[in-house]
Design a protein around this motif. Structure first.
Motif, mmCIF file in Angstrom:
data_model
loop_
_atom_site.group_PDB
_atom_site.id
_atom_site.type_symbol
_atom_site.label_atom_id
_atom_site.label_comp_id
_atom_site.label_asym_id
_atom_site.label_seq_id
_atom_site.Cartn_x
_atom_site.Cartn_y
_atom_site.Cartn_z
ATOM 1 N N ASN A 372 0.861 -1.108 0.131
ATOM 2 C CA ASN A 372 0.059 0.088 0.047
ATOM 3 C C ASN A 372 0.954 1.189 -0.068
ATOM 4 O O ASN A 372 1.977 1.210 0.173
ATOM 5 C CB ASN A 372 -1.000 -0.062 1.272
ATOM 6 C CG ASN A 372 -0.284 -0.092 2.491
ATOM 7 O OD1 ASN A 372 0.761 0.205 2.778
ATOM 8 N ND2 ASN A 372 -0.884 -0.384 3.558
ATOM 9 N N PRO A 373 0.346 2.355 -0.309
ATOM 10 C CA PRO A 373 1.048 3.640 -0.156
ATOM 11 C C PRO A 373 1.526 4.051 0.996
ATOM 12 O O PRO A 373 2.688 4.814 0.866
ATOM 13 C CB PRO A 373 0.166 4.651 -0.996
ATOM 14 C CG PRO A 373 -1.167 3.919 -1.529
ATOM 15 C CD PRO A 373 -1.056 2.747 -0.754
ATOM 16 N N ASP A 379 3.105 3.690 -7.204
ATOM 17 C CA ASP A 379 2.344 3.030 -8.289
ATOM 18 C C ASP A 379 3.396 2.323 -9.062
ATOM 19 O O ASP A 379 2.930 1.248 -9.448
ATOM 20 C CB ASP A 379 1.703 4.336 -9.465
ATOM 21 C CG ASP A 379 0.479 5.145 -8.477
ATOM 22 O OD1 ASP A 379 -0.156 4.312 -7.533
ATOM 23 O OD2 ASP A 379 0.227 6.068 -9.092
ATOM 24 N N ARG A 382 4.002 -1.053 -7.526
ATOM 25 C CA ARG A 382 2.637 -1.954 -7.502
ATOM 26 C C ARG A 382 2.933 -2.483 -8.939
ATOM 27 O O ARG A 382 2.366 -3.732 -9.053
ATOM 28 C CB ARG A 382 1.469 -1.309 -7.328
ATOM 29 C CG ARG A 382 1.261 -1.372 -5.600
ATOM 30 C CD ARG A 382 -0.146 -0.469 -5.317
ATOM 31 N NE ARG A 382 0.189 0.963 -5.589
ATOM 32 C CZ ARG A 382 0.588 1.474 -4.760
ATOM 33 N NH1 ARG A 382 1.049 1.342 -3.608
ATOM 34 N NH2 ARG A 382 0.845 2.832 -4.957
ATOM 35 N N TYR A 410 -5.246 -4.896 -4.246
ATOM 36 C CA TYR A 410 -4.110 -4.493 -5.052
ATOM 37 C C TYR A 410 -3.727 -3.025 -4.768
ATOM 38 O O TYR A 410 -2.702 -2.586 -5.139
ATOM 39 C CB TYR A 410 -4.825 -4.427 -6.561
ATOM 40 C CG TYR A 410 -4.894 -6.005 -7.086
ATOM 41 C CD1 TYR A 410 -3.997 -6.408 -8.102
ATOM 42 C CD2 TYR A 410 -6.166 -6.453 -6.804
ATOM 43 C CE1 TYR A 410 -4.138 -7.703 -8.588
ATOM 44 C CE2 TYR A 410 -6.339 -7.708 -7.452
ATOM 45 C CZ TYR A 410 -5.495 -8.341 -8.389
ATOM 46 O OH TYR A 410 -5.659 -9.739 -8.627
ATOM 47 N N ASN A 411 -4.446 -2.345 -3.790
ATOM 48 C CA ASN A 411 -4.098 -1.112 -3.301
ATOM 49 C C ASN A 411 -3.888 -0.197 -4.375
ATOM 50 O O ASN A 411 -3.043 0.797 -4.280
ATOM 51 C CB ASN A 411 -2.696 -1.314 -2.389
ATOM 52 C CG ASN A 411 -2.921 -1.466 -0.824
ATOM 53 O OD1 ASN A 411 -3.924 -0.826 -0.353
ATOM 54 N ND2 ASN A 411 -2.328 -2.484 -0.443
ATOM 55 N N SER A 412 -4.729 -0.268 -5.366
ATOM 56 C CA SER A 412 -4.587 0.430 -6.679
ATOM 57 C C SER A 412 -6.126 0.471 -7.250
ATOM 58 O O SER A 412 -6.493 -0.527 -7.189
ATOM 59 C CB SER A 412 -3.553 0.148 -7.632
ATOM 60 O OG SER A 412 -3.299 0.892 -8.646
ATOM 61 N N ASP A 413 -6.157 1.633 -7.809
ATOM 62 C CA ASP A 413 -7.524 1.600 -8.644
ATOM 63 C C ASP A 413 -7.371 2.683 -9.859
ATOM 64 O O ASP A 413 -6.339 3.302 -9.946
ATOM 65 C CB ASP A 413 -8.858 1.990 -7.836
ATOM 66 C CG ASP A 413 -8.757 3.519 -6.975
ATOM 67 O OD1 ASP A 413 -8.287 4.158 -7.546
ATOM 68 O OD2 ASP A 413 -9.111 3.173 -5.768
ATOM 69 N N ARG A 416 -5.929 6.492 -9.596
ATOM 70 C CA ARG A 416 -4.239 6.680 -9.345
ATOM 71 C C ARG A 416 -3.940 7.273 -10.426
ATOM 72 O O ARG A 416 -4.534 6.948 -11.631
ATOM 73 C CB ARG A 416 -3.725 5.609 -8.532
ATOM 74 C CG ARG A 416 -4.352 4.966 -7.249
ATOM 75 C CD ARG A 416 -3.233 4.254 -6.564
ATOM 76 N NE ARG A 416 -2.170 5.111 -6.120
ATOM 77 C CZ ARG A 416 -1.862 5.703 -5.202
ATOM 78 N NH1 ARG A 416 -3.147 5.846 -4.298
ATOM 79 N NH2 ARG A 416 -0.634 6.347 -4.811
ATOM 80 N N ASP A 419 -2.363 3.176 -12.405
ATOM 81 C CA ASP A 419 -3.001 2.076 -11.934
ATOM 82 C C ASP A 419 -2.054 0.894 -12.432
ATOM 83 O O ASP A 419 -2.317 0.254 -13.577
ATOM 84 C CB ASP A 419 -4.344 1.776 -12.613
ATOM 85 C CG ASP A 419 -5.255 0.613 -11.700
ATOM 86 O OD1 ASP A 419 -4.547 0.003 -10.979
ATOM 87 O OD2 ASP A 419 -6.437 0.661 -12.053
ATOM 88 N N VAL A 466 -9.855 -1.087 -4.457
ATOM 89 C CA VAL A 466 -8.673 -1.806 -4.387
ATOM 90 C C VAL A 466 -8.842 -3.204 -4.180
ATOM 91 O O VAL A 466 -8.070 -3.956 -4.790
ATOM 92 C CB VAL A 466 -7.856 -1.236 -3.244
ATOM 93 C CG1 VAL A 466 -7.534 0.280 -3.186
ATOM 94 C CG2 VAL A 466 -8.523 -1.340 -1.999
#
Length: 505
Positions: A372-373, A379, A382, A410-413, A416, A419, A466
Motif C-alpha cells: 500500500n502507499p 504506483d 505496484r 491491489y492497493n490501486s484503482d 491513481r 494504475d 482496491v
C-alpha cells in the motif's frame, strides 16, 4: 452723407425678441430652478419578489414595485442576512437580480429618486432563492451486448423539484460540455427516488464519461460531478464453460497493524465465518489473513488451498495472504500450491491448481496483496510487484496454459495516476471484473476499502475498489457486488468483501 441705420435697428429688435423668448421659457440662467429644489419623490410601496428561477449553479428573482410619484429612477438593494449589499439602478419599476446562491435567504428594498433627490427606502421583502440540488452520483448498474455494441443502464438519485433530467455523455475523459461528440438525452423524473435511462450504441473496450443536470418548472440546475465507465470488451460477450463465484476479502486480522487491533479479530471472527457460510462463494482470496484463515478455513464446506509461505523454506507458515475453496466445487491438486513474497515487504501472494468438479477442467486460483502507499510503495512499485507475481506464476509448470482468476487487495484503482496492476494485466489480456461485469448488484461508487467508516467513502468518477478480481481473456463476468461488511451491528473489516461471477469458456 447720413449713415444708414436700418440694419442696426433690425439687429436690436431681433436681440430684444430673443431676450423675451428666453425669459418666458425659464432658460435664463438667473431664473432657472436649481436641481436641489426638485420635489422629493414618494416612498416606494408594493415591493414583491416574483418568478424565482434556477440558472445553472445560481438563482434569480424578479423584483417588482408600484410607481412612486415624482420618481424619475429607482435604486434596488439586496443582500443575504449579514452579507454584503449589492445595488442596481433602473428607470423601470422592475428589476431581475441574478447570480444568487441557490437555497439562500435574500432581503430586498427599493428607493425612488427624482434627479438627486431621494425618497425613503421601502420595507424589506425577504425570500429564499430556489434550489435544485446537483445530481450525483451517476452510475451504471448494467451493461449488455447489443449487436456489436454495448447498451448501458444509467442510474442516479432524484433531486427535489426536478421534473426531468438531461444526461450528457462523451467518449473519453475530456471536458464533457465542451466535447465535440457530446450527446444529450432528456429523461423524465419518476418520483420513485431513482431515475435512469437505457442507452445503446456504446463501443466495447472504450471509456465513456457522463453527467446529469436537473430541470424543473423554475429552471435548469447545474451539471453534477462526472462519472466514467469502461465498457465491456467484445471478446467477453459469450460465456459458458467453468463458472466461478469468486470472492476477495481483506480481513484486517493482523496483530501487527494497529488499525486492525482497534477492532480485535476475536470479536469479529464468528460473524465473518457466518458471512462466508451464508454467501457460499466458490473460493475466497484472503489478505491480512493471519490469524483469520485459521478460523475461516474451518467454515462449513471449505478448506485451505494455499498460503503465501508455501514453498518458501525460510517462512513456510506465513499465511497473511491465503485462499480457501469450497470442497464441493473444487478439488485441490496436491503439491501445486505456491507462494511468493515481494522484496522489502511482507506482502505477496499464493496460487494453486484446482479442478472444477462440474466440468473436470483445471484452472488456477490466486490470492494477492500488493503493497500500500503507506508502506510507502509507489504506483510503479505496484506495477513491478504485479509483474513479478505473474512472472513467478507463469514460470510454474503446474500453471502452464491454464486460465487464472487473480483476486486480492491491489492497493490501486483507476483513480491513481498510474494504475499499475491494471496496466500490466490489461497488457496480457486480463481485465478487472469490475470493468467487464454485466450487472452491478451493489452501488459501484461506494469504495470497497471503508476505513471502518459508515457509510464508506465514495468515488464518484470511477468507484474506488482496491479489492479486485482479474479474469482471463474471453471470460464473461455476469455480476459484480460488494457484500455488506456488517453483522449484528459489528463491522467485520476495514474492507468489504467483493464477489464476482465469472464464466470461463
Amino acid at each position: 452723407m447720413r449713415p444708414d441705420t436700418t440694419h442696426r435697428r433690425m439687429r436690436q429688435l431681433l436681440l430684444a425678441a430673443i431676450a423675451v423668448l428666453l425669459c418666458t421659457s425659464g432658460l435664463v440662467v438667473g431664473v432657472a430652478e436649481p436641481a436641489s429644489a426638485a420635489p422629493k419623490p414618494a416612498k416606494v410601496k408594493g415591493v414583491k419578489l416574483k418568478k424565482p428561477r434556477i440558472d445553472g449553479s445560481t438563482a434569480s428573482f424578479k423584483v417588482k414595485w408600484k410607481r412612486a410619484s415624482r420618481a424619475t429612477s429607482y435604486k434596488v438593494k439586496w443582500k443575504t442576512p449579514g452579507g454584503k449589499a449589492r445595488k442596481a439602478r433602473t428607470s423601470k419599476t422592475a428589476h431581475v437580480i441574478d447570480g444568487l446562491a441557490q437555497g439562500a435567504d435574500y432581503c430586498v428594498k427599493v428607493r425612488a429618486y427624482n434627479g438627486k433627490r431621494k425618497g425613503k427606502w421601502s420595507k424589506s421583502r425577504c425570500r429564499t432563492s430556489p434550489r435544485l440540488a446537483p445530481v450525483q452520483p451517476v452510475w451504471v448498474d448494467r451493461q449488455q451486448p447489443q449487436g456489436g455494441t454495448v447498451a448501458l443502464t444509467f442510474r442516479w438519485n432524484e433531486v427535489p423539484g426536478a421534473t426531468s433530467y438531461e444526461l450528457a455523455y462523451v467518449p473519453g475523459e475530456k471536458d464533457i460540455q465542451k466535447h465535440k461528440k457530446k450527446k444529450v438525452v432528456t429523461v423524465p423524473a419518476t418520483g420513485t427516488g431513482t431515475a435512469g435511462a437505457l442507452i445503446g450504441g456504446f463501443a466495447p473496450s472504450q471509456t465513456y464519461c457522463f453527467q446529469v443536470r436537473p430541470s424543473g418548472p423554475r429552471g435548469t440546475g447545474a451539471w453534477g460531478v462526472a462519472g466514467c465507465k469502461y465498457t465491456e470488451p467484445a471478446s467477453r460477450f459469450t460465456g459458458g464453460g467453468i463458472q466461478v463465484n469468486m470472492m476477495t476479502w481483506n480481513m484486517c486480522s493482523s496483530s501487527s497493524v494497529p488499525a486492525c487491533m482497534n477492532r480485535p479479530w476475536d470479536d469479529r471472527k464468528v460473524a465473518a465465518k457466518e458471512l462466508i457460510e451464508r454467501v457460499q462463494p466458490d473460493a475466497v482470496a484472503l489478505q491480512e489473513s493471519s490469524p483469520a484463515v485459521d478460523e475461516l478455513d474451518t467454515a462449513a464446506g471449505y478448506e485451505r488451498a494455499c498460503q503465501v509461505g508455501v514453498g518458501l523454506p525460510d517462512q513456510p507458515n506465513a499465511r497473511n495472504q491465503s485462499l480457501i475453496v469450497k470442497s464441493a466445487k473444487f478439488d485441490i491438486v496436491p503439491d501445486t500450491a505456491r507462494g511468493v513474497r515481494f522484496s522489502g515487504y511482507s506482502h505477496g501472494g499464493c496460487w494453486v491448481r484446482v479442478t472444477d468438479t462440474v466440468t473436470t477442467r483445471p484452472l488456477i486460483l490466486a490470492s494477492i496483496h500488493l503493497s500500500n502507499p503507506a508502506a510507502p510503495a509507489s504506483d510503479q512499485d505496484r506495477l513491478a510487484q504485479m509483474a513479478a507475481f505473474w512472472g513467478a506464476l507463469n514460470a510454474d509448470p503446474n500453471a502452464a496454459g491454464l486460465p487464472v482468476v487473480l483476486a486480492g487487495d491491489y492497493n490501486s484503482d483507476r483513480n491513481r495516476a498510474l494504475d499499475g496492476p491494471l496496466t500490466f494485466l490489461n497488457s496480457i489480456g486480463y481485465d478487472d471484473a469490475f470493468d467487464a461485469a454485466e450487472s452491478y448488484n451493489s452501488l459501484p461508487y461506494l469504495n470497497s476499502w471503508n476505513n471502518w467508516t459508515t457509510p464508506p467513502p465514495v468515488s464518484l468518477r470511477w468507484g474506488g475498489h482496491v479489492d479486485r478480481v482479474f479474469v482471463p481473456p474471453n471470460a464473461r463476468v455476469t455480476s459484480w457486488q460488494m457484500e455488506q461488511p456488517f453483522a449484528g451491528g459489528l463491522q467485520l473489516s476495514d474492507h468489504a468483501p467483493v464477489r464476482v461471477t465469472v464464466e470461463i469458456p
